[in-house]
Design an enzyme around this catalytic site. Structure first.
Site, PDB file in Angstrom:
ATOM      1  N   HIS A 146       0.788  -1.307  -0.044  1.00 43.69           N
ATOM      2  CA  HIS A 146      -0.059  -0.089  -0.214  1.00 43.69           C
ATOM      3  C   HIS A 146       0.962   1.106  -0.078  1.00 43.69           C
ATOM      4  O   HIS A 146       0.762   2.411  -0.754  1.00 43.69           O
ATOM      5  CB  HIS A 146      -0.991  -0.093   1.230  1.00 43.69           C
ATOM      6  CG  HIS A 146      -1.659   1.039   1.517  1.00 43.69           C
ATOM      7  ND1 HIS A 146      -3.007   1.497   1.170  1.00 43.69           N
ATOM      8  CD2 HIS A 146      -1.194   2.293   1.854  1.00 43.69           C
ATOM      9  CE1 HIS A 146      -3.538   2.492   1.405  1.00 43.69           C
ATOM     10  NE2 HIS A 146      -2.460   3.100   1.842  1.00 43.69           N
ATOM     11  N   GLU A 147       1.900   1.235   0.678  1.00 39.44           N
ATOM     12  CA  GLU A 147       2.696   2.590   1.011  1.00 39.44           C
ATOM     13  C   GLU A 147       3.781   2.659  -0.242  1.00 39.44           C
ATOM     14  O   GLU A 147       3.835   3.876  -0.765  1.00 39.44           O
ATOM     15  CB  GLU A 147       3.661   2.451   2.240  1.00 39.44           C
ATOM     16  CG  GLU A 147       2.721   2.544   3.573  1.00 39.44           C
ATOM     17  CD  GLU A 147       1.942   3.519   3.769  1.00 39.44           C
ATOM     18  OE1 GLU A 147       2.162   4.631   3.127  1.00 39.44           O
ATOM     19  OE2 GLU A 147       0.736   3.581   4.375  1.00 39.44           O
ATOM     20  N   HIS A 150       1.657   4.419  -2.975  1.00 38.27           N
ATOM     21  CA  HIS A 150       1.633   5.763  -2.957  1.00 38.27           C
ATOM     22  C   HIS A 150       2.673   6.245  -3.599  1.00 38.27           C
ATOM     23  O   HIS A 150       2.617   7.428  -4.170  1.00 38.27           O
ATOM     24  CB  HIS A 150       1.680   6.039  -1.335  1.00 38.27           C
ATOM     25  CG  HIS A 150       0.392   6.026  -0.533  1.00 38.27           C
ATOM     26  ND1 HIS A 150      -0.862   6.707  -1.325  1.00 38.27           N
ATOM     27  CD2 HIS A 150      -0.211   5.695   0.398  1.00 38.27           C
ATOM     28  CE1 HIS A 150      -1.879   6.496  -0.322  1.00 38.27           C
ATOM     29  NE2 HIS A 150      -1.744   5.887   0.647  1.00 38.27           N
ATOM     30  N   GLU A 227      -6.332   6.773  -1.294  1.00 33.64           N
ATOM     31  CA  GLU A 227      -6.615   5.900  -0.513  1.00 33.64           C
ATOM     32  C   GLU A 227      -6.889   4.613  -1.397  1.00 33.64           C
ATOM     33  O   GLU A 227      -6.509   3.157  -1.098  1.00 33.64           O
ATOM     34  CB  GLU A 227      -7.221   5.920   0.819  1.00 33.64           C
ATOM     35  CG  GLU A 227      -6.419   6.816   1.688  1.00 33.64           C
ATOM     36  CD  GLU A 227      -4.817   6.317   2.160  1.00 33.64           C
ATOM     37  OE1 GLU A 227      -4.882   5.217   2.409  1.00 33.64           O
ATOM     38  OE2 GLU A 227      -4.115   7.105   1.930  1.00 33.64           O
TER      39      GLU A 227
END
Length: 297
Positions: A146-147, A150, A227
């Site tokens: 997930h990070e 980003h 997100e």
């Protein structure tokens, strides 16, 4: 770099168009005659401070993030757990097509992680000790994905660019409206030596606060949207079932409690509180539902 170049050109074009429109309709002359305001000069001034401040924050983001949470960078893995963390981030970064980010761990009981940095190839990914202790490795891998997503999506840069544009127009509109209102209240400016009264500064600060609150809704709206994209990226890199499991684990933990306000938008958890329009993260239940709906039939 291309993203930043396009942003600069776009903003120059916006400033040029606004200046031309103001000139064609006589708005610049009207503003100068009634409030002593040079619209073009004011717009340039606000852009320098609004966009410039946002970029300075972005360039300092890694250093400030590490200082604010006391994160310790893993330069070289010292044990099996750090080696796994290092290898997992390296694998995700390679699959996402970005440079190897710095990896850091910070001491906090809350389960959280965040990514920041000025570019895709010079980023920082940090995880809390609470995350490492409270989740299994498959779930942590999904959170790291997930990070990394980003970073790969350029979210830190894009958020800074949007914040810069918003800052510019908040400052600009507050000062233009403040000058007009102050002039209407105080009468002819020339009778006061051409200067601004105390009312101008009070009105401008009030308007800047009100407009700033409204502008925050725009920035937070983008933050919530990104997100969902990062969750999809985490599912791709770390496994959809693992990403869903990680979010379910987070739903019982107030993960943002240990993060400074400036880093909340970069964290994994989010609060999804009552003031929906002002939250940086969607409710976790909606994020889980989005991942489930995206599963193959």
């Amino acid at each position: 770099m291309l993203r930043i170049a396009l942003f600069v050109l776009t903003n120059l074009a916006i400033m040029l168009v606004l200046s031309v429109v103001a000139s064609i309709f006589g708005l610049d002359r009207w503003a100068y005659a009634h409030a002593g305001i040079n619209l073009t000069g004011m717009l340039v001034f606000c852009a320098l401070f609004g966009v410039g401040g946002s970029f300075i924050s972005l360039l300092m983001s890694k250093t400030m993030a590490k200082m604010s949470v006391g994160a310790q960078v893993i330069a070289s893995p010292r044990n099996a757990a750090e080696q796994w963390l290092f290898d997992t981030v390296a694998r995700h970064a390679k699959n996402a097509g970005i440079g190897m980010p710095e990896i850091a761990v910070y001491d906090a009981p809350e389960m959280n992680a965040f990514a920041t940095g000025a570019s895709r190839n010079h980023a920082l990914v940090a995880v809390s000790t609470g995350l490492l202790q409270g989740m299994g490795r498959d779930e942590v891998s999904a959170v790291l994905g997930h990070e990394i997503s980003h970073v790969a999506n350029g979210d830190m840069v894009t958020l800074a660019l949007i914040q810069g544009v918003v800052n510019t127009f908040v400052m600009f509109l507050a000062r233009v409206l403040g000058g007009i209102v102050d002039n209407a209240i105080s009468g002819n400016r020339d009778d006061r030596g051409g200067g601004y009264g105390i009312g101008y500064f009070v009105i401008t600060m009030v308007l800047q606060t009100v407009l700033g609150v409204l502008a925050t809704m725009i920035v937070m709206g983008f933050s919530r949207w990104r997100e969902f994209r990062a969750d999809a990226g985490g599912a791709k890199l770390g496994g959809r079932a693992n990403m869903i499991a990680a979010l379910r684990t987070l739903s019982g933990d107030h993960g943002d409690a240990g993060l400074p306000k400036a880093l909340v938008a970069f964290g994994i958890a989010g609060d999804g509180g009552v003031a929906r329009l002002f939250t940086s993260h969607p409710p976790i239940a909606e994020r889980i539902a989005a991942l489930q709906e995206a599963e193959p039939a």
